[in-house]
Design an enzyme around this catalytic site. Structure first.
Site, mmCIF file in Angstrom:
data_model
loop_
_atom_site.group_PDB
_atom_site.id
_atom_site.type_symbol
_atom_site.label_atom_id
_atom_site.label_comp_id
_atom_site.label_asym_id
_atom_site.label_seq_id
_atom_site.Cartn_x
_atom_site.Cartn_y
_atom_site.Cartn_z
ATOM 1 N N GLN A 143 -2.846 9.331 -11.551
ATOM 2 C CA GLN A 143 -2.928 10.421 -12.543
ATOM 3 C C GLN A 143 -2.197 9.924 -13.774
ATOM 4 O OE1 GLN A 143 -4.617 13.289 -11.904
ATOM 5 N NE2 GLN A 143 -5.096 12.438 -9.900
ATOM 6 N N ASP A 182 4.489 -4.657 -7.417
ATOM 7 C CA ASP A 182 4.726 -5.417 -8.649
ATOM 8 C C ASP A 182 6.215 -5.694 -8.908
ATOM 9 O OD1 ASP A 182 1.994 -5.091 -8.940
ATOM 10 O OD2 ASP A 182 2.163 -3.440 -10.365
ATOM 11 N N HIS A 218 -6.803 -6.671 -3.602
ATOM 12 C CA HIS A 218 -6.129 -5.541 -2.945
ATOM 13 C C HIS A 218 -5.641 -5.850 -1.537
ATOM 14 C CE1 HIS A 218 -7.921 -3.630 -6.401
ATOM 15 N NE2 HIS A 218 -7.102 -2.618 -6.214
ATOM 16 N N ARG A 257 -2.025 -5.452 -1.050
ATOM 17 C CA ARG A 257 -1.388 -4.142 -0.849
ATOM 18 C C ARG A 257 -1.631 -3.604 0.560
ATOM 19 N NH1 ARG A 257 -3.392 -1.223 -6.222
ATOM 20 N NH2 ARG A 257 -4.296 0.201 -4.716
ATOM 21 N N ARG A 306 -9.564 -30.742 -4.353
ATOM 22 C CA ARG A 306 -9.953 -29.849 -5.458
ATOM 23 C C ARG A 306 -8.741 -29.216 -6.146
ATOM 24 N NH1 ARG A 306 -14.548 -26.726 -1.940
ATOM 25 N NH2 ARG A 306 -16.361 -27.859 -2.725
HETATM 26 O O1 F6P Z 1 0.458 -1.590 -9.318
HETATM 27 C C1 F6P Z 1 -0.063 -2.203 -8.203
HETATM 28 C C2 F6P Z 1 -1.337 -2.909 -8.515
HETATM 29 O O2 F6P Z 1 -1.836 -3.453 -7.317
HETATM 30 C C3 F6P Z 1 -1.256 -3.972 -9.593
HETATM 31 O O3 F6P Z 1 -0.702 -5.174 -9.124
HETATM 32 C C4 F6P Z 1 -2.691 -4.062 -10.022
HETATM 33 O O4 F6P Z 1 -2.796 -4.524 -11.352
HETATM 34 C C5 F6P Z 1 -3.162 -2.648 -9.905
HETATM 35 O O5 F6P Z 1 -2.300 -2.006 -8.998
HETATM 36 C C6 F6P Z 1 -4.579 -2.470 -9.419
HETATM 37 O O6 F6P Z 1 -4.921 -1.142 -9.550
HETATM 38 P P1 F6P Z 1 -6.113 -0.395 -8.802
HETATM 39 O O7 F6P Z 1 -5.710 -0.201 -7.374
HETATM 40 O O8 F6P Z 1 -6.231 0.884 -9.510
HETATM 41 O O9 F6P Z 1 -7.305 -1.282 -8.896
#
Ligand code: F6P
Length: 358
Positions: A74, A135, A281, A284, A170
């Site tokens: 948001q 981050d 992603h 994460r 490479r």
């Molecule tokens: O803030 C965490 C993060 O994973 C950043 O490293 C990245 O730039 C961003 O979120 C990606 O955002 P979204 O999940 O909205 O694609």
């Protein structure tokens, strides 16, 4: 007593572990505490989408990635803009808070979410926040939860690339997340044995990057690995205004990301075969690291202590290995970037890692 809780912004590995820490400590402190979980971040607070949590909801989630409450972005800059039905978002959040008679709101979030948390504090809500982001760019804390787990994933990606890069001889570019800062790339790059690390904080000179690659070839090294932050920028581009940068992008080839653009340039200038890997992603996802589980538990317990002491308007943080609290007004809107002259970068340079700047 009723305590609201929400997770906001991009998810990360130890959101659940941190909520569990807060909840378990609160349930132990108060027999009558009721935790209200808002769904999908601030959106849940705006539209009164919530569930009354049970102690069992917080059991068995220490190792579970993502967030059991869901999350959403948001943007802070739109907080004062009414939604498509004319709803005043800030007033709506205050209304839900008051209607539910919350004692306070616990916010787990990164930069944008901390700004909104501070706004709600200014509007009179009792807030306790927790520093979430892979981050590691939150001002006021040495480390954020999620960061260590993401380093593990990004390092693992670089480790996997090593064997295939060596076999094929490479050049490989691994693009690492981190938004506008280079913390994740710096740590994963060093841990993964990258030869070149490019960070947003140190604009790179393409000629320096090419010389570092040529030097490796001259030394008989058949492969090279670059860890490149998604926000990395060349010296040339760093000197342009936002408008000029936009124009430049429009006039040339549009690459999906900085790593692909750099890869094309390296092939053009050296003739070397380059491959790009973007773990994206994945960084994460998955289980939180043991470090993050411990951090989450400690931060969560200390957040509960702030609530017990009715000490509101703070973000729980880590300073010099101790848990501390920082006023939200100090955190909001400030970015913690990598210092290009820090000891870690000097030491990395001493072992031959190039940062593309000299
Ligand atoms: O803030 C965490 C993060 O994973 C950043 O490293 C990245 O730039 C961003 O979120 C990606 O955002 P979204 O999940 O909205 O694609």
């Amino acid at each position: 007593m009723r305590v609201g809780m929400l997770t906001s912004g991009g998810d990360c590995q130890s959101l659940n572990a941190t909520m569990r820490g807060v909840a378990k400590a609160l349930y132990k402190m108060y027999e009558d505490v009721e935790i209200v979980g808002f769904e999908d971040g601030y959106k849940g607070l705006m539209y009164a989408d919530y569930k009354i949590m049970k102690p069992s909801d917080f059991s068995g989630i220490l190792t579970k990635g993502g967030t059991i409450l869901g999350t959403s972005r948001q943007p802070f800059k739109l907080m004062r803009t009414p939604d498509e039905n004319g709803l005043d978002k800030v007033e709506a959040m205050k209304h839900t808070y008051r209607k539910l008679k919350l004692e306070c709101l616990v916010v787990l979030g990164g930069n944008g979410s901390q700004k909104t948390a501070n706004l709600l504090r200014q509007e009179g809500l009792n807030i306790v926040s927790l520093p979430k982001t892979i981050d590691n760019d939150l001002w006021g804390t040495d480390i954020t939860f999620g960061f260590q787990s993401a380093i593990n994933v990004a390092t693992n990606a670089i480790d996997c690339i090593h064997t295939t890069a060596a076999s094929h001889g490479r050049v490989f570019i691994v693009e690492v997340m981190g938004h506008k800062v280079g913390w994740l790339t710096l740590y994963a790059g060093i841990a993964g044995g990258a030869d070149i690390i490019l960070l947003p904080e140190i604009p790179y000179d393409i000629n320096v990057v090419i010389s570092a690659l040529r030097e490796r070839t001259r030394q008989g090294k058949r492969f090279s690995i670059l860890a490149v932050a998604e926000g990395a920028i060349s010296k040339e581009d760093a000197g342009l205004t936002k408008k000029e940068l936009k124009e430049k992008k429009k006039s040339g080839l549009v690459y999906p990301s900085v790593a692909y653009e750099l890869g094309a340039k390296i092939t053009e200038m050296t003739g070397q075969e380059v491959r790009v890997t973007v773990p994206g992603h994945m960084q994460r996802g998955g289980e939180p690291s043991p470090y993050d589980r411990v951090l989450a538990t400690r931060l969560g317990a200390e957040a509960a202590k702030l609530i017990q002491n009715k000490k509101y308007g703070y973000m729980v943080a880590v300073k010099n290995n101790e848990i501390a609290e920082v006023p939200l007004e100090e955190v909001a809107g400030r970015l913690k970037t990598v210092d290009p002259n820090c000891a870690m970068i000097q030491e990395a340079k001493m072992v031959g890692i190039s940062f593309g700047d000299e």
